[in-house]
Design an enzyme around this catalytic site. Sequence first.
Site, PDB file in Angstrom:
ATOM      1  N   GLY A   1      58.832   4.602 -23.454  1.00 33.79           N
ATOM      2  CA  GLY A   1      57.496   4.201 -24.302  1.00 33.79           C
ATOM      3  C   GLY A   1      57.662   3.180 -25.083  1.00 33.79           C
ATOM      4  O   GLY A   1      58.515   2.291 -24.529  1.00 33.79           O
ATOM      5  N   CYS A   2      57.074   2.864 -26.130  1.00 34.10           N
ATOM      6  CA  CYS A   2      56.998   1.693 -26.940  1.00 34.10           C
ATOM      7  C   CYS A   2      58.480   1.080 -27.236  1.00 34.10           C
ATOM      8  O   CYS A   2      59.107   1.765 -27.512  1.00 34.10           O
ATOM      9  CB  CYS A   2      56.318   1.843 -28.097  1.00 34.10           C
ATOM     10  SG  CYS A   2      56.305   0.318 -29.331  1.00 34.10           S
ATOM     11  N   PHE A   3      58.592   0.038 -27.049  1.00 36.38           N
ATOM     12  CA  PHE A   3      59.967  -0.388 -27.056  1.00 36.38           C
ATOM     13  C   PHE A   3      60.652  -0.593 -28.582  1.00 36.38           C
ATOM     14  O   PHE A   3      61.582  -0.425 -28.848  1.00 36.38           O
ATOM     15  CB  PHE A   3      60.413  -1.908 -26.193  1.00 36.38           C
ATOM     16  CG  PHE A   3      59.545  -2.909 -26.023  1.00 36.38           C
ATOM     17  CD1 PHE A   3      58.726  -3.374 -27.429  1.00 36.38           C
ATOM     18  CD2 PHE A   3      59.565  -3.641 -25.150  1.00 36.38           C
ATOM     19  CE1 PHE A   3      57.967  -4.302 -27.156  1.00 36.38           C
ATOM     20  CE2 PHE A   3      58.562  -4.689 -24.858  1.00 36.38           C
ATOM     21  CZ  PHE A   3      57.755  -5.077 -26.151  1.00 36.38           C
TER      22      PHE A   3
END
Length: 177
Positions: free
Chosen positions: A11-13
Amino acid sequence: MTHSTIVLGGGCFWCTESVYKEVRGVTDVESGYSNGQAPRPSYEDVCTGTTGCNEVVKLEYDPEQVSTRELLEIFFVVHDPTTLNRQGNDVGTQYRSGIYFTTEEQRATAQALIDELTADNAFGRPIVTEVLPLANYWPAEEYHQDFFERNPHQGYCMAVAAPKVAKFRKTFARLAK
């Protein structure tokens, strides 16, 4: 001291980076993009969904302090490996679950863990995490690096990243720095 490198897409880093910065034995965490067709993508390019790139974190770690398996156990606790091309409200191929290995040992460890979790029906749904050799890695822009650390009160960080860090601390206290 020998270091190893593995790249993870969960997902979002910003969220993934915030967790792994707290893991004992992880010596460097860098947000970036990998396993797409674009050789040097920008964040804007990746957000179009046309590059095939995934938002990832590149982990440098000391296997004498933290094993590949332990890093992957954390990975499977702090994101949902059963949702294809999404994590929560973040939707698109850039948010897919992925383990991008640099050694055969990492590939075998990842596959063995996925097989165990599947046999135990750990998530109640099939795991869709891709396990592939690392390809086309490119670091994210500087403003993405250490984002949670620099912006802990930003809305997304408070709502999404902070709970993941808390879950790591609770579940894996023995691995915290």
